[in-house]
Design a protein around this motif. Structure first.
Motif, PDB file in Angstrom:
ATOM      1  N   GLU A   1     -12.800 -16.996 -28.850  1.00 27.13           N
ATOM      2  CA  GLU A   1     -13.304 -16.976 -27.479  1.00 27.13           C
ATOM      3  C   GLU A   1     -13.650 -15.564 -27.028  1.00 27.13           C
ATOM      4  O   GLU A   1     -14.587 -15.368 -26.253  1.00 27.13           O
ATOM      5  CB  GLU A   1     -12.292 -17.626 -26.530  1.00 27.13           C
ATOM      6  CG  GLU A   1     -12.126 -19.112 -26.742  1.00 27.13           C
ATOM      7  CD  GLU A   1     -13.435 -19.885 -26.608  1.00 27.13           C
ATOM      8  OE1 GLU A   1     -14.294 -19.490 -25.791  1.00 27.13           O
ATOM      9  OE2 GLU A   1     -13.593 -20.897 -27.313  1.00 27.13           O
ATOM     10  N   ALA A   2     -12.919 -14.569 -27.511  1.00 28.36           N
ATOM     11  CA  ALA A   2     -13.262 -13.183 -27.187  1.00 28.36           C
ATOM     12  C   ALA A   2     -14.629 -12.837 -27.757  1.00 28.36           C
ATOM     13  O   ALA A   2     -15.450 -12.176 -27.106  1.00 28.36           O
ATOM     14  CB  ALA A   2     -12.201 -12.234 -27.725  1.00 28.36           C
ATOM     15  N   SER A   3     -14.904 -13.290 -28.973  1.00 23.73           N
ATOM     16  CA  SER A   3     -16.210 -13.034 -29.585  1.00 23.73           C
ATOM     17  C   SER A   3     -17.315 -13.781 -28.848  1.00 23.73           C
ATOM     18  O   SER A   3     -18.409 -13.247 -28.633  1.00 23.73           O
ATOM     19  CB  SER A   3     -16.202 -13.446 -31.053  1.00 23.73           C
ATOM     20  OG  SER A   3     -15.296 -12.664 -31.796  1.00 23.73           O
ATOM     21  N   ARG A   4     -17.027 -15.018 -28.451  1.00 18.73           N
ATOM     22  CA  ARG A   4     -18.039 -15.787 -27.719  1.00 18.73           C
ATOM     23  C   ARG A   4     -18.340 -15.134 -26.372  1.00 18.73           C
ATOM     24  O   ARG A   4     -19.504 -15.044 -25.966  1.00 18.73           O
ATOM     25  CB  ARG A   4     -17.549 -17.227 -27.522  1.00 18.73           C
ATOM     26  CG  ARG A   4     -18.608 -18.155 -26.958  1.00 18.73           C
ATOM     27  CD  ARG A   4     -18.302 -19.604 -27.279  1.00 18.73           C
ATOM     28  NE  ARG A   4     -17.225 -20.147 -26.487  1.00 18.73           N
ATOM     29  CZ  ARG A   4     -17.405 -20.860 -25.354  1.00 18.73           C
ATOM     30  NH1 ARG A   4     -18.618 -21.093 -24.925  1.00 18.73           N
ATOM     31  NH2 ARG A   4     -16.375 -21.344 -24.708  1.00 18.73           N
ATOM     32  N   ALA A   5     -17.298 -14.657 -25.713  1.00 11.69           N
ATOM     33  CA  ALA A   5     -17.512 -13.970 -24.434  1.00 11.69           C
ATOM     34  C   ALA A   5     -18.289 -12.675 -24.640  1.00 11.69           C
ATOM     35  O   ALA A   5     -19.181 -12.343 -23.846  1.00 11.69           O
ATOM     36  CB  ALA A   5     -16.175 -13.683 -23.766  1.00 11.69           C
ATOM     37  N   ASN A  41     -21.944 -13.609 -25.236  1.00  8.73           N
ATOM     38  CA  ASN A  41     -22.569 -14.016 -23.982  1.00  8.73           C
ATOM     39  C   ASN A  41     -22.797 -12.821 -23.062  1.00  8.73           C
ATOM     40  O   ASN A  41     -23.829 -12.723 -22.387  1.00  8.73           O
ATOM     41  CB  ASN A  41     -21.704 -15.054 -23.278  1.00  8.73           C
ATOM     42  CG  ASN A  41     -21.719 -16.396 -23.991  1.00  8.73           C
ATOM     43  OD1 ASN A  41     -22.625 -16.683 -24.765  1.00  8.73           O
ATOM     44  ND2 ASN A  41     -20.706 -17.210 -23.746  1.00  8.73           N
ATOM     45  N   LEU A  42     -21.823 -11.913 -23.039  1.00 11.07           N
ATOM     46  CA  LEU A  42     -21.973 -10.699 -22.233  1.00 11.07           C
ATOM     47  C   LEU A  42     -23.152  -9.877 -22.745  1.00 11.07           C
ATOM     48  O   LEU A  42     -23.931  -9.316 -21.959  1.00 11.07           O
ATOM     49  CB  LEU A  42     -20.685  -9.881 -22.291  1.00 11.07           C
ATOM     50  CG  LEU A  42     -20.682  -8.539 -21.548  1.00 11.07           C
ATOM     51  CD1 LEU A  42     -20.983  -8.726 -20.075  1.00 11.07           C
ATOM     52  CD2 LEU A  42     -19.328  -7.845 -21.730  1.00 11.07           C
ATOM     53  N   GLY A  43     -23.302  -9.816 -24.070  1.00 10.17           N
ATOM     54  CA  GLY A  43     -24.438  -9.100 -24.641  1.00 10.17           C
ATOM     55  C   GLY A  43     -25.764  -9.675 -24.193  1.00 10.17           C
ATOM     56  O   GLY A  43     -26.699  -8.936 -23.840  1.00 10.17           O
ATOM     57  N   GLN A  82     -21.437  -9.517 -31.576  1.00  9.22           N
ATOM     58  CA  GLN A  82     -20.244 -10.356 -31.681  1.00  9.22           C
ATOM     59  C   GLN A  82     -20.584 -11.810 -31.999  1.00  9.22           C
ATOM     60  O   GLN A  82     -19.702 -12.606 -32.332  1.00  9.22           O
ATOM     61  CB  GLN A  82     -19.414 -10.252 -30.408  1.00  9.22           C
ATOM     62  CG  GLN A  82     -18.835  -8.862 -30.217  1.00  9.22           C
ATOM     63  CD  GLN A  82     -17.683  -8.820 -29.237  1.00  9.22           C
ATOM     64  OE1 GLN A  82     -16.950  -9.787 -29.080  1.00  9.22           O
ATOM     65  NE2 GLN A  82     -17.514  -7.682 -28.578  1.00  9.22           N
ATOM     66  N   ARG A  83     -21.884 -12.162 -31.939  1.00  2.00           N
ATOM     67  CA  ARG A  83     -22.275 -13.511 -32.361  1.00  2.00           C
ATOM     68  C   ARG A  83     -21.950 -13.732 -33.836  1.00  2.00           C
ATOM     69  O   ARG A  83     -21.746 -14.874 -34.272  1.00  2.00           O
ATOM     70  CB  ARG A  83     -23.785 -13.713 -32.133  1.00  2.00           C
ATOM     71  CG  ARG A  83     -24.629 -13.042 -33.186  1.00  2.00           C
ATOM     72  CD  ARG A  83     -26.099 -12.938 -32.896  1.00  2.00           C
ATOM     73  NE  ARG A  83     -26.761 -12.350 -34.062  1.00  2.00           N
ATOM     74  CZ  ARG A  83     -26.746 -11.054 -34.361  1.00  2.00           C
ATOM     75  NH1 ARG A  83     -26.110 -10.193 -33.564  1.00  2.00           N
ATOM     76  NH2 ARG A  83     -27.349 -10.622 -35.452  1.00  2.00           N
ATOM     77  N   SER A 142     -29.625  -8.336 -36.204  1.00  2.00           N
ATOM     78  CA  SER A 142     -28.768  -7.154 -36.049  1.00  2.00           C
ATOM     79  C   SER A 142     -29.560  -5.852 -36.102  1.00  2.00           C
ATOM     80  O   SER A 142     -28.988  -4.789 -35.847  1.00  2.00           O
ATOM     81  CB  SER A 142     -27.697  -7.137 -37.144  1.00  2.00           C
ATOM     82  OG  SER A 142     -26.779  -8.198 -36.972  1.00  2.00           O
ATOM     83  N   LEU A 143     -30.827  -5.915 -36.446  1.00  2.00           N
ATOM     84  CA  LEU A 143     -31.606  -4.678 -36.597  1.00  2.00           C
ATOM     85  C   LEU A 143     -31.619  -3.819 -35.331  1.00  2.00           C
ATOM     86  O   LEU A 143     -31.488  -2.590 -35.434  1.00  2.00           O
ATOM     87  CB  LEU A 143     -33.032  -5.003 -37.044  1.00  2.00           C
ATOM     88  CG  LEU A 143     -33.191  -5.469 -38.492  1.00  2.00           C
ATOM     89  CD1 LEU A 143     -34.659  -5.767 -38.805  1.00  2.00           C
ATOM     90  CD2 LEU A 143     -32.649  -4.428 -39.468  1.00  2.00           C
ATOM     91  N   PRO A 144     -31.771  -4.387 -34.126  1.00  2.00           N
ATOM     92  CA  PRO A 144     -31.769  -3.507 -32.948  1.00  2.00           C
ATOM     93  C   PRO A 144     -30.482  -2.706 -32.801  1.00  2.00           C
ATOM     94  O   PRO A 144     -30.522  -1.519 -32.445  1.00  2.00           O
ATOM     95  CB  PRO A 144     -31.960  -4.481 -31.779  1.00  2.00           C
ATOM     96  CG  PRO A 144     -32.587  -5.680 -32.384  1.00  2.00           C
ATOM     97  CD  PRO A 144     -32.042  -5.782 -33.762  1.00  2.00           C
ATOM     98  N   ALA A 145     -29.339  -3.325 -33.076  1.00  3.20           N
ATOM     99  CA  ALA A 145     -28.066  -2.602 -32.971  1.00  3.20           C
ATOM    100  C   ALA A 145     -27.948  -1.575 -34.077  1.00  3.20           C
ATOM    101  O   ALA A 145     -27.517  -0.429 -33.838  1.00  3.20           O
ATOM    102  CB  ALA A 145     -26.899  -3.584 -33.037  1.00  3.20           C
ATOM    103  N   ILE A 146     -28.318  -1.935 -35.300  1.00  5.04           N
ATOM    104  CA  ILE A 146     -28.196  -1.018 -36.439  1.00  5.04           C
ATOM    105  C   ILE A 146     -29.130   0.182 -36.267  1.00  5.04           C
ATOM    106  O   ILE A 146     -28.748   1.329 -36.543  1.00  5.04           O
ATOM    107  CB  ILE A 146     -28.523  -1.770 -37.744  1.00  5.04           C
ATOM    108  CG1 ILE A 146     -27.435  -2.806 -38.041  1.00  5.04           C
ATOM    109  CG2 ILE A 146     -28.658  -0.808 -38.911  1.00  5.04           C
ATOM    110  CD1 ILE A 146     -27.772  -3.739 -39.170  1.00  5.04           C
TER     111      ILE A 146
END
Length: 593
Positions: A295-299, A302-304, A322-323, A414-418
């Motif tokens: 649930e922490a990862s899902r939150a 969603n926050l992202g 975190q997805r 994930s490319l934008p974050a990387i």
């Protein structure tokens, strides 16, 4: 425990002559009534006079199981198993040992103990059910289903076994069959609110939203509005597009159990859909800071999306990652690429749907500028790389689609974050065939898409029925092209949509594309063609900053995309009526019709 064989004869507690066998029977009778303290006294009296007697030790193990003391239960059951001599003693002790080991997370050891129990008593219902749980934990779903199917034949009205069967079918993705099993249980227990609630949950997962809502309402009528039932009512209402009811139900569920991170996540999601972003963000941040991994990862994910939708790119991309904790891990076995240059070939793998692949393909050239890449795309995206002009600048072999020796991997999303990308450019990045040019006096060509995949949970909210478009399609002076795959419609010109390239060529020949939130909208936007997005109220995060039809000024992820949205969170189909009329007026104004 439920038992078809190896039962212990019931003895009257008035007949006590000090014999250990009588005391054991008294202990089991008390245990069956839920009198744990009385049962423990009887079993301990036996153990004091006949130390190590297996049936008394098994009874004490069952008491520890009932109290949630798994380690003590395993110890007592292990002692009982070693001391067992008769068939019933072996069955009972190994069944208790298997259940305790299962609760301790030792799935393989539990499977072995339960297997022994069933060798001595094949009809031991609880041992069969627990063995099914062990097989589920070990990923052996087919074996678990076969086991439960065999025992259900002998105990067709055993609700616990039927619940187990429905659970396994759900894990196997056979949701329609699971829903039918829940229906059987509800018929067996017509006055049981839990049975109606489980049926509602099963129907929701199978996609039968109206029947799910009816079953959940029935659960409230015959029982009470438990937090879990309210949670499911909210989820079903959200999927049906009734955001008002969803908000009320999930608010009440959250108020009743404010410490439940799953319900809090669902409540925050509907708040995000309703536009209450500040409150949704507060809830997401609170859950993301807990130690509840899933649930922490899902939150966090969603926050992202909320941050990305509001233009907070740097932090948003980090939370968006975190997805990955919610998905099935990639099977390549390669380490994750961190964005460093000169490390050798990197495998970039597609994720989620075709629309996501098209949207994030804009970042491929930046990745290829650092390392050689192998891009693994689904068949539906075949030919996409050939439509990215920026990739043609790299030497042959630098960008490949076939497998090659790679030293690292990453997801396309994930490319934008990387790459530590900021705000994405909204300039077109795909190109194919010539742009259609309309001769003076000819009708404008408008391509239209009205529905997406029914497998998408919120498809009822995003898709339209063709009949709803009748006022728009009646517009005179327009040539309509059907960009909806696998359906022929009288009055709409059918075009080649067999490949992504063919679809792109058709889009390039259109003067305008009108589409619901599907891959066609992304493809038209990436090609730089004018596209009007028919977007549900709330909508997906990627359209938050797309301009609305009131100004008709393009922007957002795609330079030439404008969205038309319902103004109120009303359920479909009624919410689309004014939108379709608005699109019709805008269409006539654009082409002077």
């Amino acid at each position: 425990m439920r038992h078809l064989g190896g039962t212990i004869p019931k003895m009257s507690e008035d007949f006590v002559n000090g014999d250990d066998t009588d005391q054991v029977s008294i202990g089991w009778a008390r245990l069956a009534r839920g009198d744990l303290q009385g049962a423990e006294s009887a079993f301990r009296l036996v153990d004091a006079t006949s130390a190590g007697r297996p049936d008394a030790l098994t009874g004490l193990a069952q008491i520890s199981l009932a109290r949630g003391d798994w380690a003590r239960a395993a110890g007592l059951a292990g002692m009982a198993a070693r001391a067992s001599r008769s068939e019933s003693q072996h069955a009972g002790s190994h069944a208790a040992l298997g259940r305790a080991l299962l609760r301790l997370g030792h799935s393989e050891a539990a499977r072995a103990a339960l297997h022994v129990a069933l060798l001595h008593d094949p009809l031991h219902i609880q041992a069969n059910a627990d063995l099914a749980d062990a097989l589920i934990a070990l990923g052996r779903l087919d074996e678990a289903l076969n086991l439960v199917d065999a025992i259900v034949v002998l105990a067709q009205t055993d609700v616990g076994l039927r619940l187990k069967r429905a659970q396994i079918l759900g894990f196997m993705g056979r949701h329609d069959e699971a829903a039918r099993e829940f229906r059987v249980i509800a018929d067996l227990r017509p006055d049981d609110p839990a049975a109606a609630a489980n049926l509602g949950a099963g129907l929701f997962v199978s996609g039968d939203l109206d029947a799910a809502a009816e079953a959940l309402d029935q659960a409230v009528r015959i029982g009470s509005a438990t937090p879990e039932t309210l949670n499911n009512i909210g989820l079903v209402a959200m999927a049906r597009g009734d955001l008002g009811r969803a908000g009320h139900a999930l608010h009440d569920a959250h108020q009743a159990t404010p410490a439940d991170p799953r319900i809090a996540n669902n409540y925050a999601t509907v708040l995000q859909e309703l536009g209450s972003h500040a409150e949704a963000e507060r809830l997401y941040r609170g859950i993301a800071g807990t130690k509840d991994g899933l649930e922490a990862s899902r939150a966090g994910f969603n926050l992202g999306t909320l941050m990305l939708g509001s233009g907070r790119w740097s932090e948003g991309w980090r939370f968006f990652e975190q997805r990955l904790a919610l998905a099935i891990p990639a099977g390549s076995g390669l380490p994750d690429w961190r964005g460093d240059s000169g490390t050798g070939c990197v495998l970039i793998e597609a994720e989620q749907g075709l629309g996501d692949v098209i949207q994030f393909a804009r970042f491929l050239s930046a990745a290829a500028a650092r390392v050689p890449v192998v891009v693994r795309l689904p068949e539906t995206a075949a030919g996409l790389l050939d439509m990215i002009p920026a990739l043609r600048a790299f030497p042959p072999g630098h960008i490949r689609t076939a497998d090659a020796e790679c030293v690292a991997r990453c997801s396309l999303l994930s490319l934008p974050a990387i790459l530590e990308a900021g705000a994405p450019s909204n300039a077109p990045y795909l190109a194919t065939g010539p742009v259609g040019t309309r001769s003076p006096g000819t009708e404008p060509v408008v391509g239209i898409v009205w529905r997406g995949s029914p497998r998408y949970r919120f498809d009822r909210r995003r898709s339209l029925q063709l009949a709803q478009l009748a006022p728009l399609l009646a517009t005179r002076g327009v040539t309509w092209w059907n960009l909806q795959r696998d359906v022929d419609v009288p009055g709409l010109r059918s075009v080649d949509l067999t490949t992504l390239k063919a679809t792109a060529d058709a889009i390039m020949a259109c003067d305008l594309v009108i589409a619901v939130d599907t891959a066609v909208a992304h493809l038209a936007g990436a090609l730089g063609r004018p596209v009007w997005l028919l977007n549900r109220f709330g909508g997906d995060w990627r359209w938050y900053d797309a301009p609305h039809s009131d100004g008709l000024a393009p922007g957002g992820w795609y330079r030439d995309l404008v969205q038309f949205q319902p103004e109120q969170p009303s359920p479909p189909p009624g919410c689309w009526e004014d939108v379709i009329l608005h699109v019709g007026r805008a269409l006539r104004a654009r082409f002077g019709l």
